[in-house]
Design a protein around this motif. Structure first.
Motif: not given
Length: 124
Positions: A95-112
Motif C-alpha cells: 500500500r503506497s501513496w500511489r496505490g496498491l502496488l506489486l513490486l518486481d525484481a527489476d525495479g518496476g511496479t504493477t498497479t493493483v
C-alpha cells in the motif's frame, strides 16, 4: 551488517521516486531509509537486499513512517510494508501513496489499485 549494492539502491530510489512509500513525502534532505519488508533475520543472504524486498520510508527504524511500520506491525503486514518470513515479497502488494502496488525484481511496479486523494489524507 551488509548493505544493498549501488544498483539495487538506484533501482529502489527510482521506483519509489525518492518519496516515502507510506506517506509520499519527498525524501530530499530528510532522514530516510531503505526498509526491508521481510526482516533481515528472516531472509536468506541471497534475497535480503532484493529490490522487491526494499522500500523507501521516511525516518529511521524508530521515527517517521519507518518507525510507524515497526510500531504497528499488524497494519504494516496488512499494507505490505512488512512481509512474513513465509511470504514472497514479489507476491505481496504494497500500500503506497500511489496505490496498491506489486513490486518486481527489476525495479518496476504493477498497479493493483490506485489510491484517491481522499485516501491519502487518511495516511498523512
Amino acid at each position: 551488517m551488509s548493505q544493498p549494492d549501488r544498483e539495487t539502491c538506484r533501482l529502489v530510489d527510482h521506483r519509489d521516486g525518492l518519496r516515502c512509500v507510506r506517506c509520499g513525502r519527498s525524501l530530499y534532505g530528510v532522514a530516510a531509509s531503505r526498509h526491508h519488508r521481510r526482516r533481515r533475520s528472516q531472509s536468506s543472504k541471497d534475497a535480503v537486499h532484493n529490490v522487491e524486498n526494499l522500500i523507501l520510508l521516511c525516518g529511521t527504524g524508530s521515527t517517521g513512517c519507518h518507525g510507524y511500520a515497526h510500531e504497528h506491525p499488524a497494519e504494516a503486514y496488512e499494507a505490505g510494508w512488512l512481509v512474513h518470513s513465509w511470504d514472497d515479497p514479489l507476491e505481496v502488494p504494497v500500500r503506497s501513496w500511489r496505490g496498491l502496488l506489486l513490486l518486481d525484481a527489476d525495479g518496476g511496479t504493477t498497479t493493483v489499485m490506485r489510491t484517491s486523494q481522499t485516501d491519502m489524507k487518511a495516511v498523512a
